[in-house]
Write a protein that holds these residues in place. Structure first.
Motif, PDB file in Angstrom:
ATOM      1  N   GLY A 387       0.785  -1.227   0.000  1.00 55.54           N
ATOM      2  CA  GLY A 387       0.000   0.000   0.000  1.00 55.54           C
ATOM      3  C   GLY A 387       0.815   1.274   0.000  1.00 55.54           C
ATOM      4  N   GLU A 388       0.127   2.385   0.263  1.00 58.36           N
ATOM      5  CA  GLU A 388       0.727   3.709   0.199  1.00 58.36           C
ATOM      6  C   GLU A 388       1.892   3.894   1.161  1.00 58.36           C
ATOM      7  OE1 GLU A 388      -2.249   6.674   0.812  1.00 58.36           O
ATOM      8  OE2 GLU A 388      -3.464   6.057  -0.906  1.00 58.36           O
ATOM      9  N   GLU A 407       3.831  -4.577  -2.231  1.00 59.63           N
ATOM     10  CA  GLU A 407       2.808  -3.741  -2.865  1.00 59.63           C
ATOM     11  C   GLU A 407       1.382  -4.214  -2.588  1.00 59.63           C
ATOM     12  OE1 GLU A 407       3.624  -3.036  -6.978  1.00 59.63           O
ATOM     13  OE2 GLU A 407       5.401  -1.813  -6.530  1.00 59.63           O
ATOM     14  N   THR A 408       1.078  -5.494  -2.840  1.00 59.47           N
ATOM     15  CA  THR A 408      -0.289  -5.986  -2.648  1.00 59.47           C
ATOM     16  C   THR A 408      -0.312  -7.136  -1.644  1.00 59.47           C
ATOM     17  OG1 THR A 408      -0.086  -7.494  -4.514  1.00 59.47           O
ATOM     18  CG2 THR A 408      -0.996  -5.304  -4.959  1.00 59.47           C
ATOM     19  N   SER A 438      -7.033   0.994   5.985  1.00 57.25           N
ATOM     20  CA  SER A 438      -7.159   0.122   4.820  1.00 57.25           C
ATOM     21  C   SER A 438      -7.521   0.864   3.545  1.00 57.25           C
ATOM     22  CB  SER A 438      -8.249  -0.926   5.100  1.00 57.25           C
ATOM     23  OG  SER A 438      -9.494  -0.281   5.323  1.00 57.25           O
ATOM     24  N   ASP A 440      -6.579   2.745   1.231  1.00 54.20           N
ATOM     25  CA  ASP A 440      -5.906   2.882  -0.059  1.00 54.20           C
ATOM     26  C   ASP A 440      -6.241   1.728  -0.997  1.00 54.20           C
ATOM     27  OD1 ASP A 440      -4.556   1.096   1.576  1.00 54.20           O
ATOM     28  OD2 ASP A 440      -2.590   1.540   0.700  1.00 54.20           O
ATOM     29  N   GLN A 441      -6.464   0.519  -0.418  1.00 51.17           N
ATOM     30  CA  GLN A 441      -6.727  -0.654  -1.247  1.00 51.17           C
ATOM     31  C   GLN A 441      -8.031  -1.374  -0.896  1.00 51.17           C
ATOM     32  OE1 GLN A 441      -3.054  -2.912  -0.692  1.00 51.17           O
ATOM     33  NE2 GLN A 441      -2.143  -1.967  -2.499  1.00 51.17           N
ATOM     34  N   TYR A 442      -8.555  -1.135   0.308  1.00 50.62           N
ATOM     35  CA  TYR A 442      -9.773  -1.823   0.758  1.00 50.62           C
ATOM     36  C   TYR A 442     -10.726  -0.820   1.388  1.00 50.62           C
ATOM     37  CZ  TYR A 442      -6.918  -5.984   0.141  1.00 50.62           C
ATOM     38  OH  TYR A 442      -6.114  -6.965  -0.400  1.00 50.62           O
ATOM     39  N   ARG A 448     -10.312  -6.125   4.269  1.00 49.55           N
ATOM     40  CA  ARG A 448      -8.886  -6.471   4.189  1.00 49.55           C
ATOM     41  C   ARG A 448      -8.597  -7.758   4.943  1.00 49.55           C
ATOM     42  NH1 ARG A 448      -5.095  -1.927   6.458  1.00 49.55           N
ATOM     43  NH2 ARG A 448      -6.188  -2.496   8.371  1.00 49.55           N
TER      44      ARG A 448
END
Length: 466
Positions: A387-388, A407-408, A438, A440-442, A448
């Motif tokens: 993530g960020e 990254e992921t 969470s 940024d991605q979830y 998550r």
């Protein structure tokens, strides 16, 4: 649902139409009140209207007919400034209360001796609430759990003898419950939090103290005394003639309940009695969970639950989803989902609980990052950053902790599992405790955590933890 009869025949303004606000509308209407509902969110107003409630822009209506404002805990009561609806209520001379206060009034009207356990604290209150509800359920009571832990209190079944309400409360909810009077009140701890909503740490601690100060005359106040704020609160309760049970996980107590070498001990007049053992209970691993278990044990004893039932309940407690949740094992590798670890302080609890950690961290960073976790770096065999926050965290870890930028989450889980299995360590742990939000991605930490769980359980050879 708990019909609120204390406002029968009166008109009540409700501001904030999320889960608890809408439940308040239903409960007031069921008890015979007329409800005028408002919210700053057009979507929430539409949901309330669809549910059959009269809605209005409360800025434009006359407040002269309102008997009370039932306010969402999310709207500020005092700091940094009172919400506009609070100012309008004050100008009209009507009280501002929340759904917890409605529950308390209904209980006093119809079942004043019905058991009511209220829990608060800066940290650990959700786990302690769930654990107490589990213990009471194991003891055979009709158990109703709600409040800040998820289910709106007015969506529960009504108070009656033989039915126990176990309710988690935030400082915001306590602030809106002036006559809060549980039969057992629990204050776990106080540390700096929510200063933006209370102005000072002193104000925040004073709000928390009201939960245990309001305990009924024959009730029990349970207070963790491992911080100075709570020690002072416990002393004041003693001076006021309250029955106080002090809790410590750091020092033996001459009177109270403490934890020593994974054993919960009850002390009275210097005499000690071992009441439960925590060793080997994965859902209660770590010093923070020892405090949760000690407070829950003191509550169980105050309610007359036997020591055997207490021990059985502790051992069968599954823990909370996304909080130190043991997802599975593959060989000797344990996979732990602590997605709720959304800041450094929360992640510290998980990092302090294991010795050989393959740590998955990152997401939307929070102020301070992970600089405060340096004392736990020697426990981390490798970090997998997502993530960020990945670059920032990599800079903090530097040469002190081996790390990669994954990254992921899927890459992090696969690589952490591979490295843990190849490490040759006796008890390696793949730990998701992000120390980040969470977003940024979830959409939230639950999604998550569920993604982590799905990735782990899809691996060949992973078995559930028994």
């Amino acid at each position: 649902m708990i019909p609120i009869t204390s406002f029968a025949g009166k008109t009540v303004a409700v501001f904030g139409l999320g889960g608890s606000g809408l439940a308040s509308c239903h409960a007031l209407k069921a008890g015979g009140a007329e409800v005028i509902a408002g919210d700053d969110s057009a979507d929430n107003v539409a949901k309330a209207a669809h549910a059959g409630f009269t809605t209005a822009d409360l800025r434009t209506v006359s407040w002269s007919n309102f008997s009370a404002l039932v306010l969402t805990p999310g709207a500020p009561l005092t700091h940094p400034a009172p919400h506009w609806s609070v100012l309008m209520a004050q100008q009209a001379g009507i009280e501002v209360i929340g759904d917890i206060e409605l529950f308390c009034r209904e209980r006093r009207r119809h079942a004043p001796d019905a058991p009511f356990v209220a829990i608060t604290g800066t940290n650990g209150k959700s786990t302690t609430t769930a654990l107490i509800a589990h213990l009471i359920d194991v003891a055979g009571y009709d158990t109703q759990m709600g409040g800040n832990i998820g289910t709106a209190i007015l969506s529960l079944e009504p108070p009656r003898m033989g039915r126990v309400h176990v309710v988690e409360m935030s400082s915001y909810q306590i602030d809106l419950a002036p006559s809060l009077d549980p039969s057992v009140g629990i204050l776990l701890n106080v540390s700096e939090d929510h200063i933006d909503r209370h102005g000072t740490l002193e104000n925040y601690a004073a709000v928390k103290a009201r939960l245990v100060a309001g305990v009924q005359p024959q009730g029990t106040s349970i207070v963790g005394v491992d911080d100075i704020w709570c020690r002072n609160i416990a002393d004041r309760l003693d001076q006021a003639g309250k029955r106080v049970v002090r809790i410590s996980v750091r020092n033996p107590l001459p009177d109270g309940v403490y934890v020593e070498r994974e054993t919960v001990v009850q002390a009275s007049g210097g005499a000690r009695n071992e009441i439960a053992r925590l060793g080997g209970i994965g859902s209660l691993r770590g010093l923070h969970n020892a405090q949760n278990a000690a407070c829950a044990s003191a509550c169980a004893l105050a309610m007359g639950i036997s020591i055997d039932t207490l021990q059985n309940g502790l051992r069968s407690f599954p823990g909370l989803a996304h909080r130190m949740e043991q997802v599975g094992r593959r060989g000797n590798v344990l996979f732990v989902n602590d997605s709720k670890g959304t800041n450094a302080d929360a992640a510290a609890h998980a990092l302090s609980s294991f010795a050989d950690i393959f740590w998955i961290a990152g997401g939307k960073p929070k102020q301070g990052g992970i600089t405060g976790l340096a004392e736990y770096f020697p426990r981390i065999r490798k970090a997998y950053l997502i993530g960020e926050a990945a670059q920032e965290f990599a800079g903090t870890l530097g040469e002190r902790v081996p790390h990669e930028i994954s990254e992921t989450l899927d890459v992090a889980v696969a690589n952490a599992a591979r490295d843990a299995e190849a490490s040759g360590l006796v008890d390696p742990v793949v730990l998701l405790s992000p120390a980040c939000a969470s977003f940024d991605q979830y959409r939230n930490f639950e999604i998550r955590g569920a993604a982590f769980r799905d990735l782990v359980t899809a691996m060949p050879g992973v078995k559930p933890v028994v």
